[in-house]
Design a protein around this motif. Structure first.
Motif, PDB file in Angstrom:
ATOM      1  N   ASN A  27     105.312  36.877 -43.926  1.00 12.91           N
ATOM      2  CA  ASN A  27     104.733  37.219 -45.214  1.00 12.91           C
ATOM      3  C   ASN A  27     105.823  37.369 -46.277  1.00 12.91           C
ATOM      4  O   ASN A  27     106.622  38.313 -46.228  1.00 12.91           O
ATOM      5  N   THR A  28     105.877  36.455 -47.227  1.00  9.89           N
ATOM      6  CA  THR A  28     106.921  36.496 -48.245  1.00  9.89           C
ATOM      7  C   THR A  28     106.743  37.647 -49.227  1.00  9.89           C
ATOM      8  O   THR A  28     107.633  37.906 -50.041  1.00  9.89           O
ATOM      9  N   ALA A  29     105.629  38.350 -49.141  1.00  7.55           N
ATOM     10  CA  ALA A  29     105.429  39.511 -50.011  1.00  7.55           C
ATOM     11  C   ALA A  29     106.144  40.760 -49.494  1.00  7.55           C
ATOM     12  O   ALA A  29     106.297  41.740 -50.222  1.00  7.55           O
ATOM     13  N   PHE A  30     106.594  40.734 -48.252  1.00  9.91           N
ATOM     14  CA  PHE A  30     107.346  41.870 -47.723  1.00  9.91           C
ATOM     15  C   PHE A  30     108.599  42.093 -48.562  1.00  9.91           C
ATOM     16  O   PHE A  30     109.316  41.143 -48.898  1.00  9.91           O
ATOM     17  N   ASP A  31     108.877  43.353 -48.888  1.00  9.53           N
ATOM     18  CA  ASP A  31     110.035  43.639 -49.729  1.00  9.53           C
ATOM     19  C   ASP A  31     110.835  44.855 -49.267  1.00  9.53           C
ATOM     20  O   ASP A  31     111.659  45.392 -50.009  1.00  9.53           O
ATOM     21  N   TYR A  32     110.588  45.290 -48.060  1.00 10.37           N
ATOM     22  CA  TYR A  32     111.341  46.418 -47.508  1.00 10.37           C
ATOM     23  C   TYR A  32     111.430  46.222 -46.010  1.00 10.37           C
ATOM     24  O   TYR A  32     110.415  45.976 -45.356  1.00 10.37           O
ATOM     25  N   PHE A  33     112.675  46.288 -45.480  1.00 12.38           N
ATOM     26  CA  PHE A  33     112.910  45.922 -44.086  1.00 12.38           C
ATOM     27  C   PHE A  33     113.764  47.007 -43.416  1.00 12.38           C
ATOM     28  O   PHE A  33     114.984  47.008 -43.503  1.00 12.38           O
ATOM     29  N   PRO A  34     113.108  47.944 -42.726  1.00  9.83           N
ATOM     30  CA  PRO A  34     113.849  49.006 -42.034  1.00  9.83           C
ATOM     31  C   PRO A  34     114.048  48.681 -40.555  1.00  9.83           C
ATOM     32  O   PRO A  34     113.322  47.878 -39.965  1.00  9.83           O
ATOM     33  N   TRP A  35     115.025  49.337 -39.970  1.00  5.95           N
ATOM     34  CA  TRP A  35     115.220  49.333 -38.533  1.00  5.95           C
ATOM     35  C   TRP A  35     115.067  50.767 -38.035  1.00  5.95           C
ATOM     36  O   TRP A  35     115.573  51.707 -38.644  1.00  5.95           O
ATOM     37  N   TYR A  36     114.387  50.882 -36.887  1.00  3.11           N
ATOM     38  CA  TYR A  36     114.188  52.184 -36.277  1.00  3.11           C
ATOM     39  C   TYR A  36     114.796  52.184 -34.877  1.00  3.11           C
ATOM     40  O   TYR A  36     114.791  51.165 -34.166  1.00  3.11           O
ATOM     41  N   ALA A  45     113.271  56.819 -35.183  1.00  5.52           N
ATOM     42  CA  ALA A  45     114.130  57.403 -36.217  1.00  5.52           C
ATOM     43  C   ALA A  45     114.632  56.289 -37.127  1.00  5.52           C
ATOM     44  O   ALA A  45     115.147  55.285 -36.640  1.00  5.52           O
ATOM     45  N   LEU A  46     114.475  56.481 -38.419  1.00  6.03           N
ATOM     46  CA  LEU A  46     114.945  55.491 -39.386  1.00  6.03           C
ATOM     47  C   LEU A  46     116.461  55.383 -39.316  1.00  6.03           C
ATOM     48  O   LEU A  46     117.175  56.368 -39.476  1.00  6.03           O
ATOM     49  N   LEU A  47     116.924  54.160 -39.092  1.00  7.27           N
ATOM     50  CA  LEU A  47     118.353  53.921 -38.870  1.00  7.27           C
ATOM     51  C   LEU A  47     119.019  53.386 -40.135  1.00  7.27           C
ATOM     52  O   LEU A  47     119.995  53.921 -40.623  1.00  7.27           O
ATOM     53  N   ILE A  48     118.463  52.323 -40.661  1.00  5.60           N
ATOM     54  CA  ILE A  48     119.016  51.639 -41.828  1.00  5.60           C
ATOM     55  C   ILE A  48     117.934  50.722 -42.364  1.00  5.60           C
ATOM     56  O   ILE A  48     117.062  50.284 -41.615  1.00  5.60           O
ATOM     57  N   ALA A  49     117.972  50.450 -43.661  1.00  3.68           N
ATOM     58  CA  ALA A  49     116.951  49.596 -44.268  1.00  3.68           C
ATOM     59  C   ALA A  49     117.571  48.759 -45.378  1.00  3.68           C
ATOM     60  O   ALA A  49     118.605  49.124 -45.945  1.00  3.68           O
ATOM     61  N   ILE A  50     116.887  47.647 -45.694  1.00  5.15           N
ATOM     62  CA  ILE A  50     117.387  46.753 -46.724  1.00  5.15           C
ATOM     63  C   ILE A  50     116.233  46.236 -47.562  1.00  5.15           C
ATOM     64  O   ILE A  50     115.092  46.149 -47.073  1.00  5.15           O
ATOM     65  N   GLY A 106     110.071  45.176 -30.438  1.00  2.00           N
ATOM     66  CA  GLY A 106     111.081  46.079 -29.901  1.00  2.00           C
ATOM     67  C   GLY A 106     112.101  45.373 -29.023  1.00  2.00           C
ATOM     68  O   GLY A 106     111.801  44.364 -28.378  1.00  2.00           O
ATOM     69  N   THR A 107     113.318  45.901 -29.017  1.00  2.00           N
ATOM     70  CA  THR A 107     114.398  45.416 -28.163  1.00  2.00           C
ATOM     71  C   THR A 107     114.991  46.602 -27.422  1.00  2.00           C
ATOM     72  O   THR A 107     115.416  47.581 -28.051  1.00  2.00           O
ATOM     73  N   GLN A 108     114.981  46.504 -26.104  1.00  2.00           N
ATOM     74  CA  GLN A 108     115.569  47.572 -25.298  1.00  2.00           C
ATOM     75  C   GLN A 108     117.051  47.266 -25.102  1.00  2.00           C
ATOM     76  O   GLN A 108     117.401  46.307 -24.411  1.00  2.00           O
ATOM     77  N   LEU A 109     117.897  48.070 -25.721  1.00  2.00           N
ATOM     78  CA  LEU A 109     119.342  47.878 -25.655  1.00  2.00           C
ATOM     79  C   LEU A 109     119.944  48.798 -24.603  1.00  2.00           C
ATOM     80  O   LEU A 109     119.685  50.006 -24.605  1.00  2.00           O
TER      81      LEU A 109
END
Lengths: 113, 114
Positions: A27-36, A45-50, A106-109
């Motif tokens: 969806n090109t309308a997305f305008d906020y991209f966080p990582w948890y 937990a919010l880690l970083i966002a762009i 999700g990615t299990q690290l």
């Protein structure tokens, strides 16, 4: 249109190495991209966002790279530590429309000592 | 620490009973979101509420599920006549502003239906 696809599903890295997790959105309308970051039995937990006006954001050992034309973004964890072992979720939202988050799978690290 | 609070942390219900999950947002936050996480899956949006208003309930199952965020008190997610498929972790998140993507999650309520 609303999906966010995340890869890999699982990742094993040696201590001190670089962990890279990728996400792609439609969806090109997305305008906020966080990582948890989520540990077992805990909430995300919010880690970083762009936001799409920049191509990279760095906070400590964590960096988001954003490619608007490819509709992809990635999380890089530098100098990975065993304490980073967790599940990581990317997400996306439209801030102008209520901001419901659409999450990747999700990615299990696992970071080995 | 005035983080998002959820209770109970664990809830066991028999099939057919009702489950009530509570969420108190962070201090100063008036926007609440509920998400569900099934085992080994990502989080799925359920509902977005502001005080006394449901803004977006497009992720809520049509039957048995309801949510509210009264003027006073916590937000409540209510599941009537629970079934085994409702077993999941339910997370509440709050954000400070309308239009802000920053959402802060609570520890979740783990519902088990026996």
């Amino acid at each position: 249109q609303q999906q966010v696809k995340q890869s890999p599903q699982s990742l094993i890295v040696q201590k001190g190495g670089i962990s890279i997790i990728n996400c792609a959105y439609e969806n090109t309308a997305f305008d906020y991209f966080p990582w948890y970051q989520q540990f077992p039995g805990k909430g995300p937990a919010l880690l970083i966002a762009i936001r799409p006006d920049v191509s990279e954001k760095k906070e400590g050992r964590f960096t988001i790279s954003f490619n608007k034309s490819a509709k992809q973004f990635s999380l890089h964890i530098m100098d990975s530590q065993p304490g980073d072992s967790a599940t990581y979720f990317c997400a996306a939202s439209k801030e102008t429309s209520g901001s419901r988050l659409t999450f990747g799978e999700g990615t299990q690290l696992t970071v080995n000592p | 620490n005035a983080g998002v609070m959820q209770n109970p942390r664990h809830l066991v219900r028999r099939r057919g009973q009702e489950a009530r999950l509570r969420c108190s947002p962070m201090k100063g936050h008036s926007h609440v979101y509920w998400y569900r996480q099934l085992p080994e899956e990502g989080l799925k949006f359920m509902v977005y509420l502001q005080k006394e208003n449901i803004i977006d309930e497009s992720g809520m199952p049509k039957e048995r599920f309801s949510a509210e965020f009264p003027k006073e008190g916590p937000s409540i997610l209510r599941i009537q006549q629970v079934v085994r498929g409702d077993s999941a972790a339910y997370f509440c998140a709050s954000s400070p502003n309308s239009g802000s993507g920053e959402q802060y999650f609570g520890p979740g309520t783990r519902l088990t239906v026996t």
